[in-house]
Scaffold this motif. Structure first.
Motif, PDB file in Angstrom:
ATOM      1  N   VAL A 186      50.361  42.224  65.187  1.00 27.14           N
ATOM      2  CA  VAL A 186      49.741  41.279  64.257  1.00 27.14           C
ATOM      3  C   VAL A 186      48.406  41.787  63.713  1.00 27.14           C
ATOM      4  N   PRO A 187      47.440  42.214  64.551  1.00 32.74           N
ATOM      5  CA  PRO A 187      46.187  42.711  63.976  1.00 32.74           C
ATOM      6  C   PRO A 187      46.399  43.950  63.118  1.00 32.74           C
ATOM      7  N   THR A 188      47.295  44.843  63.554  1.00 36.08           N
ATOM      8  CA  THR A 188      47.562  46.044  62.786  1.00 36.08           C
ATOM      9  C   THR A 188      48.156  45.690  61.435  1.00 36.08           C
ATOM     10  N   THR A 189      49.088  44.751  61.418  1.00 35.24           N
ATOM     11  CA  THR A 189      49.710  44.329  60.171  1.00 35.24           C
ATOM     12  C   THR A 189      48.677  43.709  59.245  1.00 35.24           C
ATOM     13  N   ARG A 190      47.807  42.884  59.762  1.00 35.50           N
ATOM     14  CA  ARG A 190      46.759  42.271  58.938  1.00 35.50           C
ATOM     15  C   ARG A 190      45.788  43.321  58.422  1.00 35.50           C
ATOM     16  N   LEU A 191      45.440  44.278  59.269  1.00 38.82           N
ATOM     17  CA  LEU A 191      44.530  45.336  58.853  1.00 38.82           C
ATOM     18  C   LEU A 191      45.164  46.176  57.749  1.00 38.82           C
ATOM     19  N   VAL A 192      46.417  46.545  57.938  1.00 38.80           N
ATOM     20  CA  VAL A 192      47.114  47.332  56.920  1.00 38.80           C
ATOM     21  C   VAL A 192      47.208  46.543  55.618  1.00 38.80           C
ATOM     22  N   TRP A 193      47.506  45.263  55.713  1.00 39.19           N
ATOM     23  CA  TRP A 193      47.575  44.406  54.523  1.00 39.19           C
ATOM     24  C   TRP A 193      46.230  44.381  53.810  1.00 39.19           C
ATOM     25  N   ALA A 194      45.155  44.234  54.557  1.00 33.99           N
ATOM     26  CA  ALA A 194      43.813  44.187  53.967  1.00 33.99           C
ATOM     27  C   ALA A 194      43.461  45.516  53.305  1.00 33.99           C
ATOM     28  N   VAL A 195      43.788  46.614  53.971  1.00 30.86           N
ATOM     29  CA  VAL A 195      43.471  47.932  53.424  1.00 30.86           C
ATOM     30  C   VAL A 195      44.304  48.205  52.172  1.00 30.86           C
ATOM     31  N   GLU A 196      45.577  47.844  52.200  1.00 29.34           N
ATOM     32  CA  GLU A 196      46.415  48.036  51.015  1.00 29.34           C
ATOM     33  C   GLU A 196      45.911  47.206  49.845  1.00 29.34           C
ATOM     34  N   ASN A 197      45.459  45.989  50.118  1.00 26.98           N
ATOM     35  CA  ASN A 197      44.903  45.158  49.052  1.00 26.98           C
ATOM     36  C   ASN A 197      43.587  45.731  48.528  1.00 26.98           C
ATOM     37  N   LEU A 198      42.785  46.322  49.407  1.00 27.96           N
ATOM     38  CA  LEU A 198      41.552  46.978  48.974  1.00 27.96           C
ATOM     39  C   LEU A 198      41.871  48.147  48.046  1.00 27.96           C
ATOM     40  N   MET A 199      42.896  48.922  48.414  1.00 26.27           N
ATOM     41  CA  MET A 199      43.304  50.034  47.553  1.00 26.27           C
ATOM     42  C   MET A 199      43.832  49.536  46.214  1.00 26.27           C
ATOM     43  N   ALA A 200      44.593  48.453  46.241  1.00 24.63           N
ATOM     44  CA  ALA A 200      45.114  47.876  44.995  1.00 24.63           C
ATOM     45  C   ALA A 200      43.974  47.368  44.118  1.00 24.63           C
ATOM     46  N   LEU A 201      42.971  46.776  44.733  1.00 22.12           N
ATOM     47  CA  LEU A 201      41.815  46.300  43.983  1.00 22.12           C
ATOM     48  C   LEU A 201      41.064  47.469  43.342  1.00 22.12           C
ATOM     49  N   CYS A 202      40.888  48.549  44.096  1.00 27.47           N
ATOM     50  CA  CYS A 202      40.245  49.754  43.541  1.00 27.47           C
ATOM     51  C   CYS A 202      41.024  50.256  42.335  1.00 27.47           C
ATOM     52  N   LEU A 203      42.340  50.332  42.469  1.00 28.52           N
ATOM     53  CA  LEU A 203      43.179  50.811  41.374  1.00 28.52           C
ATOM     54  C   LEU A 203      43.099  49.886  40.161  1.00 28.52           C
ATOM     55  N   ALA A 204      43.115  48.593  40.392  1.00 34.33           N
ATOM     56  CA  ALA A 204      43.045  47.630  39.295  1.00 34.33           C
ATOM     57  C   ALA A 204      41.715  47.727  38.552  1.00 34.33           C
ATOM     58  N   VAL A 205      40.632  47.832  39.292  1.00 36.71           N
ATOM     59  CA  VAL A 205      39.312  47.947  38.653  1.00 36.71           C
ATOM     60  C   VAL A 205      39.212  49.250  37.877  1.00 36.71           C
ATOM     61  N   MET A 206      39.724  50.342  38.457  1.00 36.16           N
ATOM     62  CA  MET A 206      39.711  51.625  37.747  1.00 36.16           C
ATOM     63  C   MET A 206      40.506  51.541  36.454  1.00 36.16           C
ATOM     64  N   ALA A 207      41.703  50.987  36.528  1.00 33.71           N
ATOM     65  CA  ALA A 207      42.558  50.882  35.342  1.00 33.71           C
ATOM     66  C   ALA A 207      41.906  50.017  34.265  1.00 33.71           C
ATOM     67  N   LEU A 208      41.334  48.915  34.677  1.00 32.57           N
ATOM     68  CA  LEU A 208      40.670  48.026  33.722  1.00 32.57           C
ATOM     69  C   LEU A 208      39.459  48.713  33.092  1.00 32.57           C
ATOM     70  N   ALA A 209      38.656  49.393  33.902  1.00 30.60           N
ATOM     71  CA  ALA A 209      37.467  50.063  33.382  1.00 30.60           C
ATOM     72  C   ALA A 209      37.842  51.145  32.376  1.00 30.60           C
ATOM     73  N   VAL A 210      38.840  51.937  32.702  1.00 31.21           N
ATOM     74  CA  VAL A 210      39.260  53.009  31.797  1.00 31.21           C
ATOM     75  C   VAL A 210      39.887  52.425  30.536  1.00 31.21           C
ATOM     76  N   PHE A 211      40.727  51.401  30.686  1.00 29.87           N
ATOM     77  CA  PHE A 211      41.375  50.774  29.517  1.00 29.87           C
ATOM     78  C   PHE A 211      40.334  50.194  28.560  1.00 29.87           C
ATOM     79  N   VAL A 212      39.395  49.440  29.107  1.00 31.99           N
ATOM     80  CA  VAL A 212      38.359  48.828  28.262  1.00 31.99           C
ATOM     81  C   VAL A 212      37.541  49.909  27.572  1.00 31.99           C
ATOM     82  N   ASN A 213      37.215  50.960  28.298  1.00 30.25           N
ATOM     83  CA  ASN A 213      36.421  52.032  27.705  1.00 30.25           C
ATOM     84  C   ASN A 213      37.183  52.742  26.588  1.00 30.25           C
TER      85      ASN A 213
END
Length: 168
Positions: free
Chosen positions: A7-34
């Motif tokens: 359970v903790p490992t699954t939650r940690l992996v979920w949190a880390v994957e969401n952090l990576m997805a957030l990084c990717l989304a912000v990068m894509a948005l920043a580049v697209f807007v620019n």
């Protein structure tokens, strides 16, 4: 492994994957807007490049740590095929391979830490964040992977050769 350990490992992996997805989304948005601003209006956001570079570096090293934890890191199938046929050789090499992983992590952590110290005295041009934030994920990744390799070594965990995809 019992379910309470997962359970903790699954939650940690979920949190880390969401952090990576957030990084990717912000990068894509920043580049697209620019790109839209630059080609559509002849202007742009100067911070877009710095934000994208910083997030990309963090995302790559976070992903490397997660891939190592899941045994999804790059492998060489030629070596794996040879080792699968010689289990006794593989058992003897496991300790050596783990020690080499730890040594590589120590070297990476040392070099990255030196770069963090250098970066403490300077700031990025546009946003002004400390440039120590660029090598910091390499240091954290090396520490995380080194700790996992040491844990696997101490537990006498065999190498996982069950990779589904072939890599050449």
């Amino acid at each position: 492994m019992n379910t309470s350990d997962a359970v903790p490992t699954t939650r940690l992996v979920w949190a880390v994957e969401n952090l990576m997805a957030l990084c990717l989304a912000v990068m894509a948005l920043a580049v697209f807007v620019n790109v839209v601003l630059r080609y559509g209006f002849g202007t742009g956001v100067a911070a877009s490049e710095e934000v994208s570079r910083l997030l990309f570096v963090w995302m790559v090293f976070i992903g490397a740590s997660v891939a190592y934890a899941r045994n999804e890191h790059m492998v060489f199938t030629g070596l794996l095929v040879a080792l699968r046929r010689r289990r006794e050789l593989l058992a003897g090499l496991t300790v050596l391979i783990r020690l080499l992983e730890i040594a590589a992590c120590v070297a990476l952590a040392w070099g990255a830490w030196q770069q963090v110290l250098v970066g403490l005295g300077s700031h990025s041009v546009v946003l002004g964040y400390s440039t120590a934030l660029l090598p910091l994920p390499a240091f954290l990744c090396a520490v995380a992977i080194g700790a996992m390799a040491l844990w696997r070594l101490l537990r006498h965990e065999p190498l996982d050769l069950g990779h589904g995809a072939d890599v050449e």
